[in-house]
Design an enzyme around this catalytic site. Sequence first.
Site, PDB file in Angstrom:
ATOM      1  N   HIS A 165      -2.944  -0.542   2.916  1.00  0.00           N
ATOM      2  CA  HIS A 165      -2.977   0.555   1.920  1.00  0.00           C
ATOM      3  C   HIS A 165      -2.955   1.872   2.704  1.00  0.00           C
ATOM      4  O   HIS A 165      -2.078   2.076   3.522  1.00  0.00           O
ATOM      5  CB  HIS A 165      -4.232   0.341   1.064  1.00  0.00           C
ATOM      6  CG  HIS A 165      -4.324   1.156  -0.189  1.00  0.00           C
ATOM      7  ND1 HIS A 165      -3.293   1.890  -0.701  1.00  0.00           N
ATOM      8  CD2 HIS A 165      -5.371   1.350  -1.053  1.00  0.00           C
ATOM      9  CE1 HIS A 165      -3.689   2.499  -1.814  1.00  0.00           C
ATOM     10  NE2 HIS A 165      -4.950   2.191  -2.044  1.00  0.00           N
ATOM     11  N   HIS A 175       6.685  -1.606  -0.462  1.00  0.00           N
ATOM     12  CA  HIS A 175       5.745  -1.129  -1.475  1.00  0.00           C
ATOM     13  C   HIS A 175       5.760  -2.090  -2.647  1.00  0.00           C
ATOM     14  O   HIS A 175       6.823  -2.630  -2.982  1.00  0.00           O
ATOM     15  CB  HIS A 175       6.141   0.278  -1.956  1.00  0.00           C
ATOM     16  CG  HIS A 175       5.036   0.988  -2.642  1.00  0.00           C
ATOM     17  ND1 HIS A 175       4.769   0.822  -3.986  1.00  0.00           N
ATOM     18  CD2 HIS A 175       4.102   1.842  -2.172  1.00  0.00           C
ATOM     19  CE1 HIS A 175       3.727   1.554  -4.304  1.00  0.00           C
ATOM     20  NE2 HIS A 175       3.290   2.174  -3.227  1.00  0.00           N
ATOM     21  N   ASP A 217       3.594   6.517   3.976  1.00  0.00           N
ATOM     22  CA  ASP A 217       2.884   6.538   5.254  1.00  0.00           C
ATOM     23  C   ASP A 217       3.806   6.564   6.463  1.00  0.00           C
ATOM     24  O   ASP A 217       3.339   6.736   7.580  1.00  0.00           O
ATOM     25  CB  ASP A 217       1.974   5.303   5.357  1.00  0.00           C
ATOM     26  CG  ASP A 217       0.800   5.397   4.411  1.00  0.00           C
ATOM     27  OD1 ASP A 217       0.247   6.502   4.298  1.00  0.00           O
ATOM     28  OD2 ASP A 217       0.452   4.393   3.769  1.00  0.00           O
TER      29      ASP A 217
END
Length: 447
Positions: A285, A326, A382
């Site tokens: 995450h 994702h 990210d």
Amino acid sequence: MPIAETETKGAAGVALAERKDVLTVIDRRTGKSYEIPVAEGTIRAIDLRQIKTGPDDFGLMSYDPAFLNTAACKSRITFIDGDKGILRYRGYPIEQLAEKSNYLEVAYLLLYGELPTRAQYEEWTHHITFHTMLHESLKKFMDGFNHDAHPMGMLIATVAAMSTFYPDARNIHDPVSRQKQTWRLIAKMPTLAGFAYRHSLGMSYVYPDNDLTYTENFLNMLFRIPSKSWRPDPVLVRALDVLFILHADHEQNCGTHAMRGIGSSHTDPYSAVAGAAAALYGPLHGGANEEVLKMLQEIGSISQVPAFIKEVKEGKGEKRLMGFGHRVYKNYDPRAKIIKRIADEVFQVTGRNPLLDIALELERIALQDDYFVKRKLYPNVDFYSGLIYQAIGIPTAAFTVLFAIPRTSGWIAQWGEMLGDTEQKIARPRQVYLGMGERDFVPIEKR
Ligand code: ACO
């Protein structure tokens, strides 16, 4: 309620069997047929309970590990279309907010549903600014951590400890109390993060400065040397503010799910935010931004990229390309697109991060490779954010803290929505029990 075909009519007086917004289920175990209403693209899982093989049967349940196809709430906060790569907060496209708004305005939008008027904005920023200070005992609490404590561990523990400083936070049904905890949480997160960072360096804490904006103040608390006057570069301030906007909410992800789940037992918001932050900490995450940097450092040079991609593919899920993939986006993460653009602006001020070339090459190869194309794996939020944080001077271990600061507004917005939703109860999933049947206890000497 599901109604067997032979039974009555819906509210409009139309037999369910004749309606179009109904799912017909035939249970071949019994030969019975059921009509289950469909609303907003869903059936109610509890409606399946009526489907039984006999009076002693508990009734049918749906089995959905990791909630791949289960909506646990109705929400009006954030909209994502993962196939099209769309993200909107309260209807506003993320691209427009990133270009035209600022983090505190977006936090207000998430929490209250509308962009603030000027008067509302001024009042809001005033309250946030005047709640940034930490209780001195909380500072002493932070002093107790070892010098090499992970900043996320410190943040999680200290946010949880805040519930002991503000016992009024337990009045979760009191709107005045909820408002106050909202100001406190959003205002104090950057201070906690700043103190955690300074603690790891053994440097004195820099107290909040009310003359600075939210993001300026955060950078000031991180980097100011007390004996010198210092003002962060406006390009870096704006870049960080946009990153805060992009990270503010993302509907029902792991951390937000934790916030709602913990909050559903009516615990105070500090304890719930600590739990949500703990979920965020994991490398699958929000912890992925830290892992991306470690991965790029491990790869070391552009020439090593093909070998690394080969290892990922042969690892069959054991080794992952961090910052890729994702659960919801099966197209380019719209946040990653914006971050890539900001990276260019930041590098003009800080100099180019040499790891960027490795990241670009990874992306180039991965986007052409059948393994990643077939699985619809694209860079996520990210993938590039860590390169910006690093260029700004933030140590790798603190990256996830920079995610937790803005996500706090999303967590509180989702928590408030959950508390106001009359359909919500304490979160309590069911299980499929596969363990032993009843058996008699065996004394230790006979085992
Ligand atoms: N690298 C290589 N292969 C991957 C990756 C990756 N990053 N992500 C998924 N896959 C593969 C899986 O091995 C699987 O392959 P298979 O079908 O051959 O078994 C397939 O793609 C589907 O993967 P799942 O794990 O089922 O996808 P899921 O939706 O459960 O996971 C997740 C999503 C956790 C984000 C995953 O893509 C991942 O681990 N990515 C790396 C970590 C990361 O960047 N996390 C940040 C996400 S954004 C955020 O949380 C803020």
